[in-house]
Design a protein around this motif. Structure first.
Motif, PDB file in Angstrom:
ATOM      1  N   ALA A 172      19.180  50.696  38.288  1.00 32.23           N
ATOM      2  CA  ALA A 172      20.618  50.882  38.099  1.00 32.23           C
ATOM      3  C   ALA A 172      21.276  51.266  39.411  1.00 32.23           C
ATOM      4  O   ALA A 172      22.363  50.793  39.745  1.00 32.23           O
ATOM      5  CB  ALA A 172      20.867  51.947  37.038  1.00 32.23           C
ATOM      6  N   ALA A 173      20.591  52.125  40.182  1.00 33.47           N
ATOM      7  CA  ALA A 173      21.158  52.552  41.459  1.00 33.47           C
ATOM      8  C   ALA A 173      21.307  51.365  42.407  1.00 33.47           C
ATOM      9  O   ALA A 173      22.182  51.358  43.274  1.00 33.47           O
ATOM     10  CB  ALA A 173      20.263  53.623  42.090  1.00 33.47           C
ATOM     11  N   GLN A 174      20.460  50.341  42.246  1.00 39.04           N
ATOM     12  CA  GLN A 174      20.565  49.146  43.085  1.00 39.04           C
ATOM     13  C   GLN A 174      21.567  48.142  42.515  1.00 39.04           C
ATOM     14  O   GLN A 174      21.707  47.048  43.057  1.00 39.04           O
ATOM     15  CB  GLN A 174      19.192  48.457  43.199  1.00 39.04           C
ATOM     16  CG  GLN A 174      18.111  49.316  43.791  1.00 39.04           C
ATOM     17  CD  GLN A 174      18.077  49.219  45.304  1.00 39.04           C
ATOM     18  OE1 GLN A 174      18.592  48.283  45.884  1.00 39.04           O
ATOM     19  NE2 GLN A 174      17.483  50.223  45.940  1.00 39.04           N
ATOM     20  N   GLY A 175      22.184  48.491  41.412  1.00 40.04           N
ATOM     21  CA  GLY A 175      23.216  47.620  40.846  1.00 40.04           C
ATOM     22  C   GLY A 175      22.703  46.487  39.988  1.00 40.04           C
ATOM     23  O   GLY A 175      23.415  45.519  39.741  1.00 40.04           O
ATOM     24  N   PHE A 176      21.464  46.581  39.523  1.00 34.60           N
ATOM     25  CA  PHE A 176      20.905  45.500  38.715  1.00 34.60           C
ATOM     26  C   PHE A 176      21.157  45.687  37.220  1.00 34.60           C
ATOM     27  O   PHE A 176      20.920  44.786  36.438  1.00 34.60           O
ATOM     28  CB  PHE A 176      19.393  45.383  38.938  1.00 34.60           C
ATOM     29  CG  PHE A 176      19.017  44.844  40.274  1.00 34.60           C
ATOM     30  CD1 PHE A 176      19.509  43.621  40.703  1.00 34.60           C
ATOM     31  CD2 PHE A 176      18.169  45.549  41.113  1.00 34.60           C
ATOM     32  CE1 PHE A 176      19.160  43.107  41.940  1.00 34.60           C
ATOM     33  CE2 PHE A 176      17.812  45.041  42.357  1.00 34.60           C
ATOM     34  CZ  PHE A 176      18.316  43.823  42.767  1.00 34.60           C
TER      35      PHE A 176
END
Lengths: 315, 418
Positions: free
Chosen positions: B101-105
């Motif tokens: 989630a932190a990587q935007g996936f």
């Protein structure tokens, strides 16, 4: 020379059945061959060497779940070398590799000689020894897992026959489980070695045998002193093939012991796959993979170099 | 050759994807691909309940089953990296999902969660782990408990042994069972199963506060405490009560031993109930269930959840919202969990149709103090989770290792992994 002559008709055919129209320029056959090799070379360089480099780069980063380019030097290697499991895996690789290669070579050669001596029903025996080869390592692993299971396998069967004290529980002994891997591996691959050696033996000039018989040399001496040295290239092939199998041994250990008990029969390939896929330790797994490559280079490199050098010199 | 087959496969896959993408009329608004690892009979029947609810509300479900949790997680991650995230995918909530989630996936379903009042009905521990940055990034579907003790009622009766309430009582009972020729513990000897047994012992001997400190905070003082030593001593004492065939055994084979009466106890999660039901045994009868001996009531939770690939396509987003609503629907929760053997993640759901084990679980988790994380990918990072398995498995399989050595191995292995 002979290469060039062979490839010329191929070029002519490529002109497409209109030999009257000659191209203005024509590639030298060697250049054409080189051009034809470009796709293969590109694929090899990208899929093989580029990924080796990429793996090494990843092993220098902090990557866990995803590849991130946050470099931490040799930190992953430090972690790897501190891991008891890694060293168990490497030690197991040495034990398994030695036993597997030696076992397959010796047993395969012995079987080949036996068949070559004109055993009756040769076809039958050849099929028997070759059959395991048609199975995948996963199937082999499962079969041997059942046979070695102390509760319902060989141990149980022998006990049922009356030998109550019979013990064959290597697969559940942390210090013995690795040997079961060699047993199953040899069982499967011995047929391949036998076939290669048999082909080699059949290739020996019959005159060698005739001459030896005239000189009154005992058969075993012919094998040890004349035929075996002649089969040197076959031994080399077998060694390289088996080494490759050992290094990538993964499915067999997964199916046979699952690396267990604990991680007593773990191998580097399983360690790497486990850390990359299951544990999201991309960096650590990459470090392990790179160390595997270094091991291969260290073990096979000098040998390969010597063999290739020698054959070139001979020509 | 394998590569070329793979390429052909990929090519066909792409072609099909493109074709369906073009052919799909705009009318089927809520079409979503669902990637999951529930491929066994019972699992897929349970998921079928979610699917039929999803379809009944106008969604179109494109099934992508991948056998094996690790494989399915890897596939989901690979597709995200390849910019082709599945719309809906099963994933374990915890550190990995947060990293994604932190990587935007990963997209969030905060809108649905806020409207549905998830905060009020979810156990606080699960709500905390399912959120990143204050927003829900996953819809939890069920709770499995790991600290269960299943036992063969007839075997215990025959040996005159009562169901033990404490670990010393258990050791005493196990000794008598062994003397009577029964294997006291049916253990599947795979690292994760050995870990389930150890964590059960750790909870029973050390208590839930100690457990929460060790695994929740990875607190070194707690790991080096006397309680830890006692846990390792008790665990070591269990080595003698397992049969020779244990190493490598799968959990369902161990459950079969229990059903046949070859073994008296099994310590495993409530997924074992699925095997019982499949064999025609009502959980809590011929095979009984109790929470494993412990000082205080506690429930080690393993949570199954679905998450949502980041997307800007409004149709996919609509399908994701629908899925989140369906998952948290009380009726779906009941139908799903009765088949899966787990309990609803919603604390406000009770149903007379649950078996006695599930009822005990539902009653236990009414108190939030009982909620504990499983170290199998729930709460702890996968590196630490793996390290815990390694340390415990090495200790269990090295009979010469003393509890002191076990404790220091545990501390050191976890320290190296964090």
């Amino acid at each position: 020379m002979s290469h060039a002559e062979q490839s010329r008709p191929a070029i002519l055919m490529a002109d497409g059945g209109a030999p009257a129209v000659r191209p203005r320029w024509r590639l030298a056959p060697l250049t054409a061959a080189r051009i034809a090799l470009i796709p293969a070379a590109v694929i090899t360089i990208v899929c093989f060497y580029a990924f080796i480099v990429w793996t090494f780069v990843i092993s220098l980063t902090r990557s866990r779940l995803l590849p991130v380019y946050d470099f931490v030097g040799f930190d992953q290697y430090r972690r790897l070398f501190a891991s008891a499991r890694w060293w168990t895996a490497m030690e197991n690789l040495a034990i398994h590799g030695t036993l597997f290669i030696a076992g397959c070579t010796v047993a395969g050669y012995a079987l080949a000689i036996m068949i070559d001596r004109g055993v009756r029903a040769e076809g039958f025996f050849r099929t028997v020894f070759m059959l395991p080869l048609s199975m995948s390592f996963i199937v082999t692993g499962l079969i041997w897992q059942w046979m070695l299971n102390p509760v319902f396998g060989i141990q149980d069967a022998v006990r049922d026959l009356g030998w109550e004290g019979f013990v064959f529980n290597w697969i559940v002994q942390p210090d013995r489980a690795i040997y079961t891997l060699a047993i199953a591996g040899i069982w499967q691959q011995v047929g391949l070695c036998m076939a290669l050696f048999l082909a080699g033996l059949r290739g020996v000039d019959p005159n060698v045998w005739k001459a030896a018989r005239i000189d009154g040399i005992p058969t075993w001496r012919v094998y040890t002193d004349i035929v075996t040295p002649m089969l040197r290239p076959v031994f080399f092939t077998v060694f390289v093939l088996l080494s490759a199998l050992v290094m990538k041994s993964f499915d067999l250990v997964v199916a046979l012991t699952g690396g267990g008990p604990g991680f007593a029969s773990d191998l580097p390939a399983r360690f790497v796959v486990d850390h990359i896929l299951n544990r999201q330790e991309l960096g650590l797994g990459a470090a392990g993979a790179f160390m595997m490559l270094c091991t291969v280079v260290a073990v096979i490199g000098p040998y390969l170099y010597r063999e290739i050098h020698k054959s070139r010199g001979a020509r | 050759m394998r590569v070329s087959m793979l390429m052909t496969g990929l090519g066909t896959g792409l072609a099909v994807a493109v074709a369906t993408g073009l052919a799909a009329p705009a009318a089927t608004a809520q079409t979503a691909e669902v990637l999951h690892w529930w491929t066994s009979g019972g699992e897929s029947a349970a998921l079928g309940e979610v699917r039929s609810a999803f379809t009944a509300r106008g969604g179109t479900w494109n099934d992508t089953p991948i056998a094996g949790g690790a494989n399915a997680r890897a596939a989901a991650v690979n597709r995200m990296i390849g910019n082709d995230a599945p719309a809906i995918f099963q994933f374990s909530i915890g550190e990995q999902l947060k990293e994604l989630a932190a990587q935007g996936f990963v997209g969030d379903v905060q809108e649905v969660a806020a409207a549905g009042g998830w905060d009020a009905v979810l156990p606080p521990l699960i709500a905390r782990i399912a959120k990143e940055d204050g927003k829900y990034i996953a819809a939890p579907l069920n709770i499995h408990g790991e600290n269960w003790m299943f036992y063969n009622t007839a075997v215990l009766e025959k040996a005159g042994v009562a169901v033990p309430k404490t670990w010393p009582e258990f050791l005493e009972a196990a000794g008598r069972l062994k003397a009577a020729g029964v294997t006291p513990i049916a253990l599947g000897g795979q690292p994760w199963q050995e870990r389930v047994l150890f964590n059960t012992v750790l909870l029973g001997v050390g208590g839930r506060e100690h457990y929460a400190k060790v695994y929740g905070d990875l607190d070194e003082a707690a790991m080096e405490s006397d309680a830890m030593l006692e846990a390792f001593s008790t665990f070591a004492a269990l080595r003698g009560f397992v049969d020779e065939g244990s190493p490598g055994r799968r959990w369902n084979e161990a459950t079969a031993m229990l059903m046949r009466g070859d073994a008296a106890f099994q310590f495993t999660g409530d997924w074992a109930k699925g095997e019982l039901v499949a064999a025609g045994i009502e959980p809590g009868t011929a095979v009984g269930c109790m929470l494993a001996p412990a000082k205080d009531a506690a429930y080690i939770m393993a949570v199954d959840a679905f998450s949502f690939g980041a997307t800007s396509d409004p149709q996919v987003k609509a399908a994701q919202k629908l899925m989140a609503e369906v998952i948290m629907d009380p009726q779906v929760q009941i139908a799903f969990n009765r088949r899966k053997g787990s309990i609803p993640v919603r604390t406000d759901v009770t149903d007379p149709g649950f078996d006695s084990c599930a009822k005990l679980a539902i009653a236990t988790i009414k108190d939030p103090a009982t909620h504990l994380v499983s170290t199998g990918l729930f709460g702890v990072s996968s590196a630490v989770s793996g390290a815990i398995d390694d340390a415990i498995s090495q200790f269990w399989n090295s009979p010469s290792m003393t509890p002191e050595q076990g404790r220091s191995l545990f501390v050191q292995t976890i320290g190296d992994a964090r």
